[in-house]
Design an enzyme around this catalytic site. Structure first.
Site, mmCIF file in Angstrom:
data_model
loop_
_atom_site.group_PDB
_atom_site.id
_atom_site.type_symbol
_atom_site.label_atom_id
_atom_site.label_comp_id
_atom_site.label_asym_id
_atom_site.label_seq_id
_atom_site.Cartn_x
_atom_site.Cartn_y
_atom_site.Cartn_z
ATOM 1 N N CYS A 115 38.119 43.474 -65.498
ATOM 2 C CA CYS A 115 39.581 43.434 -65.570
ATOM 3 C C CYS A 115 40.106 44.625 -66.380
ATOM 4 O O CYS A 115 40.107 45.743 -65.892
ATOM 5 C CB CYS A 115 40.058 42.090 -66.112
ATOM 6 S SG CYS A 115 41.815 41.799 -65.764
ATOM 7 N N HIS A 209 37.490 38.128 -62.925
ATOM 8 C CA HIS A 209 36.802 37.622 -64.122
ATOM 9 C C HIS A 209 35.563 36.811 -63.725
ATOM 10 O O HIS A 209 35.623 35.578 -63.649
ATOM 11 C CB HIS A 209 37.758 36.750 -64.943
ATOM 12 C CG HIS A 209 38.760 37.530 -65.704
ATOM 13 N ND1 HIS A 209 38.559 37.938 -67.007
ATOM 14 C CD2 HIS A 209 39.970 38.017 -65.343
ATOM 15 C CE1 HIS A 209 39.615 38.629 -67.417
ATOM 16 N NE2 HIS A 209 40.483 38.693 -66.431
ATOM 17 N N GLU A 211 33.162 35.938 -65.456
ATOM 18 C CA GLU A 211 32.771 34.992 -66.519
ATOM 19 C C GLU A 211 33.461 33.644 -66.378
ATOM 20 O O GLU A 211 33.057 32.665 -67.027
ATOM 21 C CB GLU A 211 33.060 35.605 -67.897
ATOM 22 C CG GLU A 211 34.487 35.509 -68.387
ATOM 23 C CD GLU A 211 35.445 36.515 -67.772
ATOM 24 O OE1 GLU A 211 36.635 36.487 -68.125
ATOM 25 O OE2 GLU A 211 34.999 37.336 -66.934
#
Length: 228
Positions: A115, A209, A211
């Protein structure tokens, strides 16, 4: 048998963070980042903002580097006036992470930008950013999702060859590409969702993202590139 590679992940540095009975300045990082590194087979080392001149020595101790998501890049970094929707500057973090990126590129260390990290990679190589776009952060504080389509023949397409639904939360994006970068994935609305440096140096930026999702492939590819 080789050990697990050490993957550095950049962090926030926030004033007045609160936990338990404490309210103190703190180096912060959402737990999804180190957990994803661990799930992908790496060891996570958190890298809070430091003096930029320490970046090369820091990179020399790592096997791979992740520049994490976070606040908007200060527009002066790419020669632009501030848009009314651009967030407040994080100058210490901008300086530190840009120095880390430069050191990683010089040392040919495997590098993943997530990002903000993708945007900083682009800025570090002379590119510019769109300071506000709609539709990629629909609810404040809530991750959304959309589909990204890989560009055939790219590093990213080799990692995830099919169209993939990804977790997303951003209101800025890459505009003019930095020197040497090529597109490697797009959203359905045409927004550039991944960039990379072609060649034998592993450098990838993703606008989403990973994660926050279950797909470990991008991070696993970084970890595998960091071995040896």
């Amino acid at each position: 048998m080789p050990g697990r590679p050490l993957i550095g992940v950049s962090t926030y540095l926030e004033a007045g963070a609160r936990w338990g009975v404490w309210e103190l300045d703190a180096a912060l990082l959402p737990a999804g980042y180190p957990r994803l590194v661990q799930r992908a087979g790496g060891l996570a080392a958190l890298l809070p903002p430091d003096a930029p001149e320490q970046a090369a020595a820091t990179v020399a101790r790592l096997d791979g580097l992740v520049i994490a998501g976070g606040p908007d890049v200060e527009p002066v970094r790419y020669g632009a006036e501030r848009h009314p929707r651009t967030g407040p500057p994080a100058r210490e973090r901008d300086a530190w992470e840009l120095a880390l990126i430069e050191a990683a590129l010089t040392a040919r260390l495997p590098l993943l930008g997530i990002c903000r990290g993708m945007q900083l990679l682009n800025v570090a190589l002379g590119g510019t950013l769109v300071q506000h776009l709609e539709g990629h952060a629909e609810v404040v504080g809530v991750f959304g999702g959309h589909t990204v389509k890989p560009v055939p023949g790219t590093l990213y397409a080799g990692i995830a060859p099919e169209e993939t639904s990804v977790p997303t939360y951003h209101h800025q994006s890459v505009d003019r590409l930095g020197e040497g970068l090529v597109p490697s994935a797009h959203a359905e609305d045409g927004t550039l969702e991944a960039v990379e440096l072609p060649g034998d140096h592993w450098v990838l930026g993703v606008q989403w993202h990973p994660e926050m999702g279950e797909d470990v492939r991008v991070m696993r590819a970084l970890v595998e590139a960091s071995v040896g």
